[in-house]
Design a protein around this motif. Structure first.
Motif, PDB file in Angstrom:
ATOM      1  N   GLU A   7     -36.508 -45.369  -8.242  1.00 34.43           N
ATOM      2  CA  GLU A   7     -34.966 -45.072  -6.760  1.00 34.43           C
ATOM      3  C   GLU A   7     -34.954 -46.187  -6.266  1.00 34.43           C
ATOM      4  OE1 GLU A   7     -33.760 -41.951  -6.825  1.00 34.43           O
ATOM      5  OE2 GLU A   7     -35.423 -40.207  -7.949  1.00 34.43           O
ATOM      6  N   ILE A   8     -33.274 -45.756  -6.267  1.00 31.68           N
ATOM      7  CA  ILE A   8     -32.833 -47.261  -5.729  1.00 31.68           C
ATOM      8  C   ILE A   8     -32.481 -47.046  -4.361  1.00 31.68           C
ATOM      9  CG2 ILE A   8     -30.882 -48.968  -5.415  1.00 31.68           C
ATOM     10  CD1 ILE A   8     -29.423 -47.664  -8.346  1.00 31.68           C
ATOM     11  N   GLU A   9     -33.057 -47.822  -3.187  1.00 33.45           N
ATOM     12  CA  GLU A   9     -33.114 -48.000  -1.841  1.00 33.45           C
ATOM     13  C   GLU A   9     -31.488 -48.767  -1.647  1.00 33.45           C
ATOM     14  OE1 GLU A   9     -36.858 -48.765  -0.428  1.00 33.45           O
ATOM     15  OE2 GLU A   9     -37.765 -47.246  -1.357  1.00 33.45           O
ATOM     16  N   TYR A  10     -31.503 -48.699  -0.976  1.00 30.86           N
ATOM     17  CA  TYR A  10     -29.581 -49.269  -0.237  1.00 30.86           C
ATOM     18  C   TYR A  10     -30.460 -49.932   1.584  1.00 30.86           C
ATOM     19  CZ  TYR A  10     -27.461 -47.548  -4.574  1.00 30.86           C
ATOM     20  OH  TYR A  10     -27.388 -46.784  -5.489  1.00 30.86           O
ATOM     21  N   PRO A  11     -29.647 -51.038   1.208  1.00 26.69           N
ATOM     22  CA  PRO A  11     -30.595 -52.083   2.327  1.00 26.69           C
ATOM     23  C   PRO A  11     -29.610 -50.665   3.552  1.00 26.69           C
ATOM     24  CG  PRO A  11     -29.135 -53.075   1.480  1.00 26.69           C
ATOM     25  CD  PRO A  11     -29.019 -52.181   0.682  1.00 26.69           C
ATOM     26  N   VAL A  12     -29.974 -51.502   4.929  1.00 28.51           N
ATOM     27  CA  VAL A  12     -29.383 -51.015   6.551  1.00 28.51           C
ATOM     28  C   VAL A  12     -27.953 -51.029   6.663  1.00 28.51           C
ATOM     29  CG1 VAL A  12     -29.230 -51.217   8.612  1.00 28.51           C
ATOM     30  CG2 VAL A  12     -31.198 -50.370   7.633  1.00 28.51           C
ATOM     31  N   GLY A  13     -26.470 -51.031   6.985  1.00 23.27           N
ATOM     32  CA  GLY A  13     -24.936 -51.140   6.597  1.00 23.27           C
ATOM     33  C   GLY A  13     -24.381 -50.962   5.773  1.00 23.27           C
ATOM     34  N   THR A  14     -25.369 -50.287   4.422  1.00 23.75           N
ATOM     35  CA  THR A  14     -24.696 -49.967   3.385  1.00 23.75           C
ATOM     36  C   THR A  14     -23.582 -48.829   3.746  1.00 23.75           C
ATOM     37  OG1 THR A  14     -26.401 -50.215   2.137  1.00 23.75           O
ATOM     38  CG2 THR A  14     -24.514 -48.774   0.560  1.00 23.75           C
ATOM     39  N   ILE A  15     -22.066 -48.686   3.244  1.00 25.39           N
ATOM     40  CA  ILE A  15     -21.397 -47.478   3.154  1.00 25.39           C
ATOM     41  C   ILE A  15     -21.317 -46.734   1.575  1.00 25.39           C
ATOM     42  CG2 ILE A  15     -19.511 -46.811   3.984  1.00 25.39           C
ATOM     43  CD1 ILE A  15     -19.368 -49.289   5.316  1.00 25.39           C
ATOM     44  N   ILE A  16     -21.734 -45.921   1.495  1.00 18.71           N
ATOM     45  CA  ILE A  16     -21.075 -45.414   0.584  1.00 18.71           C
ATOM     46  C   ILE A  16     -19.872 -44.454   0.391  1.00 18.71           C
ATOM     47  CG2 ILE A  16     -21.420 -43.908  -1.762  1.00 18.71           C
ATOM     48  CD1 ILE A  16     -24.667 -44.456  -0.891  1.00 18.71           C
ATOM     49  N   SER A  17     -19.340 -44.406  -0.269  1.00 20.73           N
ATOM     50  CA  SER A  17     -17.496 -43.921  -0.053  1.00 20.73           C
ATOM     51  C   SER A  17     -17.356 -42.668  -1.090  1.00 20.73           C
ATOM     52  CB  SER A  17     -16.078 -43.954   0.758  1.00 20.73           C
ATOM     53  OG  SER A  17     -15.455 -44.751  -0.815  1.00 20.73           O
ATOM     54  N   LYS A  18     -16.947 -41.210  -0.739  1.00 23.84           N
ATOM     55  CA  LYS A  18     -16.670 -40.254  -1.880  1.00 23.84           C
ATOM     56  C   LYS A  18     -15.162 -40.000  -1.188  1.00 23.84           C
ATOM     57  CE  LYS A  18     -18.788 -37.121  -3.157  1.00 23.84           C
ATOM     58  NZ  LYS A  18     -19.970 -35.585  -4.234  1.00 23.84           N
ATOM     59  N   THR A  19     -13.723 -40.055  -1.861  1.00 24.82           N
ATOM     60  CA  THR A  19     -12.341 -39.826  -1.919  1.00 24.82           C
ATOM     61  C   THR A  19     -12.124 -38.503  -2.815  1.00 24.82           C
ATOM     62  OG1 THR A  19     -12.217 -42.037  -0.537  1.00 24.82           O
ATOM     63  CG2 THR A  19      -9.800 -40.399  -1.572  1.00 24.82           C
ATOM     64  N   PHE A  20     -11.678 -37.430  -2.680  1.00 20.55           N
ATOM     65  CA  PHE A  20     -11.591 -36.579  -3.249  1.00 20.55           C
ATOM     66  C   PHE A  20     -10.054 -36.270  -3.582  1.00 20.55           C
ATOM     67  CE2 PHE A  20     -15.854 -35.508  -1.679  1.00 20.55           C
ATOM     68  CZ  PHE A  20     -16.380 -34.391  -2.568  1.00 20.55           C
ATOM     69  N   TYR A  21      -9.885 -36.241  -4.699  1.00 15.39           N
ATOM     70  CA  TYR A  21      -7.546 -36.229  -4.696  1.00 15.39           C
ATOM     71  C   TYR A  21      -7.735 -35.264  -6.083  1.00 15.39           C
ATOM     72  CZ  TYR A  21      -8.487 -40.009  -8.420  1.00 15.39           C
ATOM     73  OH  TYR A  21      -8.963 -40.349  -9.979  1.00 15.39           O
ATOM     74  N   TYR A  22      -6.287 -34.711  -6.048  1.00 14.32           N
ATOM     75  CA  TYR A  22      -6.028 -34.544  -7.749  1.00 14.32           C
ATOM     76  C   TYR A  22      -4.270 -35.409  -7.728  1.00 14.32           C
ATOM     77  CZ  TYR A  22      -8.465 -30.287  -6.059  1.00 14.32           C
ATOM     78  OH  TYR A  22      -9.815 -29.027  -5.774  1.00 14.32           O
TER      79      TYR A  22
END
Length: 394
Positions: free
Chosen positions: A94-109
């Motif tokens: 499994e991928i462990e992401y470091p502290v401070g990581t930001i993951i974003s998901k923008t929903f659009y049409y």
């Protein structure tokens, strides 16, 4: 303490703006502790507006998934930012992401051509209008929401941001929101479909992303090895996403990409991908965040992760434990050869509260997904009549 955090966030923002004025793209906001989260999405500086496009900040990497999660036919722009000098690490697969990581998901049409009012086009699968060079064209999309996962020292935090009517900013809405939308071109159908698009509140986000119903156990769902193991076209060219992250110094600990797990590329499957692998990949992406041994639906005994064997744990000839009206008067979760007698199909095609699955994240039925699972179950061998032998007579 809160005032100190607010001042620190303001100083970071001002410093980034100074850099932007010097011709450099601003860096995203590094917030490793505290709960004074920015009210506006722009303050995180993950995404920014130019005159014509929604663009990514410096160091923000776009990505996509093999088989995506269905959300009312919305397209999604997914991004990953790892703080400078840090790396994500593969530990026990499994991928462990470091502290401070930001993951974003923008929903659009996509905006329908010559459309009026709220008429939008439904996307096909996870089709994206995003360009690595330019971003998202503002005149061709309707932005609905952006969800952030922030990795702080105390764990991951889920934050829902809702785009305003002017499409100039997204605002933090802890209680979630809803939008009345009308879409067209669902599976090529020119008829319009109106529905209520529901933006989950922060606790509901945690309900899907957390293990064992614990808010403190919130974890990323999408950027895992089996979902990321596919090609993506970057500004530098087309490359496997895992290889790109490793070459960029953002990922370490993965020795062999060729041997790494890989979900099906659905709905445009690769030549060697079986119908079974496509169906299991779809259920893995859409159901397994709850239906796994540590998930919110663990007491159901139905586990739909990609590595679960095709036996009773996967729903074969399995009677429901407490489905109530969600069973649709069908006897078992999966009846080989008989999709019309399988609870699983009933629940993924239903839009009725208390019956529909997933419970959150959609108001519409996913026609392509239902057809995929139906075809898979109907094509299963019934020579040994396993469900009949178990006492579950058709």
């Amino acid at each position: 303490m809160t005032a100190v955090i607010r001042v620190r966030a303001l100083l970071v923002l001002l410093f980034s703006l100074v850099l932007a004025g010097c011709g450099d793209k601003p860096q995203p906001l590094l917030m490793t502790s505290g709960d004074n989260y920015p009210d506006n999405l722009s303050q995180w500086q993950v995404l920014s507006f130019s005159d014509s496009h929604l663009e990514l900040a410096e160091g923000v990497v776009p990505y996509t998934l093999n088989t995506p999660l269905f959300t009312d036919y919305a397209s999604k722009l997914r991004t990953l930012w790892v703080p400078p000098g840090k790396q994500a690490t593969v530990v026990d697969g499994e991928i462990e992401y470091p502290v401070g990581t930001i993951i974003s998901k923008t929903f659009y049409y996509p905006v329908a051509e010559a459309a009026e009012g709220t008429v939008l086009k439904a996307s096909e699968g996870d089709k994206s209008l995003f360009s690595p060079e330019d971003g998202l064209p503002r005149d061709k999309v309707k932005l609905v929401e952006t969800r952030l996962l922030i990795h702080q020292e105390s764990g991951w935090v889920a934050l829902p941001y809702v785009w305003n009517q002017q499409q100039t900013e997204a605002v933090l809405e802890w209680a979630g929101d809803y939008k009345q939308l009308t879409v067209t071109d669902i599976d090529g159908n020119p008829e319009q479909t109106s529905f209520t698009y529901i933006i989950p509140d922060a606790n509901q986000c945690a309900g899907c992303h957390a293990e064992e119903d614990s808010r403190q156990a919130v974890k990323p769902l999408g950027p895992k090895i089996r979902h990321l193991n596919r090609d993506f076209t970057y500004s530098s060219g087309t490359e496997n996403q895992l290889a790109y992250l490793m070459n960029a110094g953002l990922l370490t600990g993965l020795d062999d990409i060729n041997g790494a797990p890989q979900n099906a590329l659905w709905p445009n499957a690769r030549e060697n991908e079986t119908l079974e692998h496509q169906a299991k990949s779809y259920l893995d992406a859409n159901c397994s965040h709850c239906h796994n041994p540590n998930g919110a639906a663990r007491t159901s005994g139905l586990f739909l992760t990609i590595d679960t064997p095709l036996d009773e744990n996967y729903g074969f000839c399995k009677r429901p434990i407490a489905a109530g009206k969600g069973a649709g008067n069908r006897p078992v979760d999966i009846m080989p050869g008989h999709a019309d007698q399988s609870i699983l199909v009933y629940r993924i095609e239903s839009v009725e509260p208390g019956a529909m699955m997933p419970e959150l994240g959609r108001s519409l039925s996913h026609n392509q997904g239902v057809e995929l699972i139906t075809e898979w179950i109907n094509g299963m061998s019934t020579d040994d009549k396993p469900c009949v032998a178990g006492g579950y007579v058709l």
